[in-house]
Design a protein around this motif. Sequence first.
Motif, PDB file in Angstrom:
ATOM      1  N   PRO A   1       0.880  -1.093   0.201  1.00  9.40           N
ATOM      2  CA  PRO A   1       0.063  -0.125  -0.455  1.00  9.40           C
ATOM      3  C   PRO A   1       0.675   1.245   0.185  1.00  9.40           C
ATOM      4  N   LEU A   2       2.369   0.862  -0.081  1.00  6.75           N
ATOM      5  CA  LEU A   2       3.496   2.489   0.074  1.00  6.75           C
ATOM      6  C   LEU A   2       3.920   2.208  -0.927  1.00  6.75           C
ATOM      7  N   LEU A   3       3.052   2.110  -1.678  1.00  4.94           N
ATOM      8  CA  LEU A   3       4.123   1.766  -3.458  1.00  4.94           C
ATOM      9  C   LEU A   3       4.179   2.178  -3.934  1.00  4.94           C
ATOM     10  N   SER A   4       4.633   2.918  -5.013  1.00  6.78           N
ATOM     11  CA  SER A   4       4.064   3.593  -6.406  1.00  6.78           C
ATOM     12  C   SER A   4       3.811   2.898  -7.519  1.00  6.78           C
ATOM     13  N   PRO A   5       2.873   3.045  -8.068  1.00  8.64           N
ATOM     14  CA  PRO A   5       2.728   2.216  -9.412  1.00  8.64           C
ATOM     15  C   PRO A   5       4.422   1.607  -9.905  1.00  8.64           C
ATOM     16  N   GLN A   6       4.792   1.000 -10.408  1.00  6.38           N
ATOM     17  CA  GLN A   6       5.885   0.534 -11.377  1.00  6.38           C
ATOM     18  C   GLN A   6       7.527   0.657 -10.015  1.00  6.38           C
ATOM     19  N   ALA A   7       7.128   0.092  -8.893  1.00  7.25           N
ATOM     20  CA  ALA A   7       7.899   0.589  -7.484  1.00  7.25           C
ATOM     21  C   ALA A   7       8.971  -0.712  -7.563  1.00  7.25           C
ATOM     22  N   MET A   8      10.471  -0.682  -7.177  1.00  5.64           N
ATOM     23  CA  MET A   8      10.908  -1.430  -7.391  1.00  5.64           C
ATOM     24  C   MET A   8      11.367  -1.987  -5.673  1.00  5.64           C
ATOM     25  N   ILE A   9      11.279  -2.909  -5.729  1.00  8.36           N
ATOM     26  CA  ILE A   9      11.338  -3.761  -4.059  1.00  8.36           C
ATOM     27  C   ILE A   9      12.824  -4.755  -4.203  1.00  8.36           C
TER      28      ILE A   9
END
Length: 336
Positions: free
Chosen positions: A245-253
């Motif tokens: 829920p904290l990540l923007s679209p296309q975020a990378m982990i």
Amino acid sequence: MGLDCIQFCGSECGEIVQKTFEHPLDLAADEVAVRVTHSGLCGTDLHFLKTDMVLGHEAIGIVHSIGSDVSLVQVGDRVGWGYPNWTCGRCDWCLRGEDNYCPNWKIYGVSDLDQGSLSTMAVRKEQWLFKIPENMSSEDAAPLMCGGSTVWTPLVHHVRPYHRVGIVGIGGLGHLAIQFAAKMGVEVVVFSATVSKRDEALQLGAKEFYVTKDVDDYSTLGTTKQLDRLLICTSAKLNLGLFYPLLSPQAMIIPLTASDGELTVPYFQTIRNGFSITGSVIATRFMQKEALEFAARNGVHVIAEKFPMTLDGVKGAMARLKDGKMRYRAVLSWDY
């Protein structure tokens, strides 16, 4: 005749033992004998306590002697080394400058088991030795040879100055990741299970700090804006879906700690939001050199506990590391 050297080694029973080794004075053309002065400890070292090998791979030392073809370092230079000792230079990965993925490399724990940084002397290949900047202390330099390069690499490859970067865990990796990212101009957001580390995280350069202990829904943490990158710097097993829920679209982990087990994430949410999970290893030779120079130029410092390079010192440092009590790296030295 050779040089009598002291080495601290793993053993089949997991007990750290001290050995004496006669170091040969004859070197191959591309080899360098280094008198070790300092060594960092890394979580990876714990994996080899039951292996009959010299422990340690975050070394700083003084060049003692060099092979006939060595030209990059001279006797008396202060140098460091990390995980690899040799790469082939011929494979596709080496040829395109990504020698940290060489399938033929010789690395700590796999080859050269009689050479390690918890010792008085070690022989290394010239290609994976790095000169230490004059204005950088050996205590700062040692942990940068593995821990520092582990966090530096993904920051350089995957982060832009306009990104918001989440860093999970303030420990041996996390406290360095905060500094590197902040010095790059990145907005740093830290997640920790320990509220007591808030002030320290902010002093290191974080803009926001959130405590995750006993929180089941991370959307309630109150973050001000979504994250573009998430660096996992803790060895604790995490449910990565909590961060979604904290990540923007296309975020990378980007998971960075060496750990066993399986990595699982929510399937549909990963696809729907275009999230990616990217592995990362230590730096290339070029990036390792740049990491040292960037840290020296921008005042990146290691928070470390210091130990003498003795059998009791090595055992004590390993025990604190294993128990998760280290704050945040250990540095052992012969001139303690």
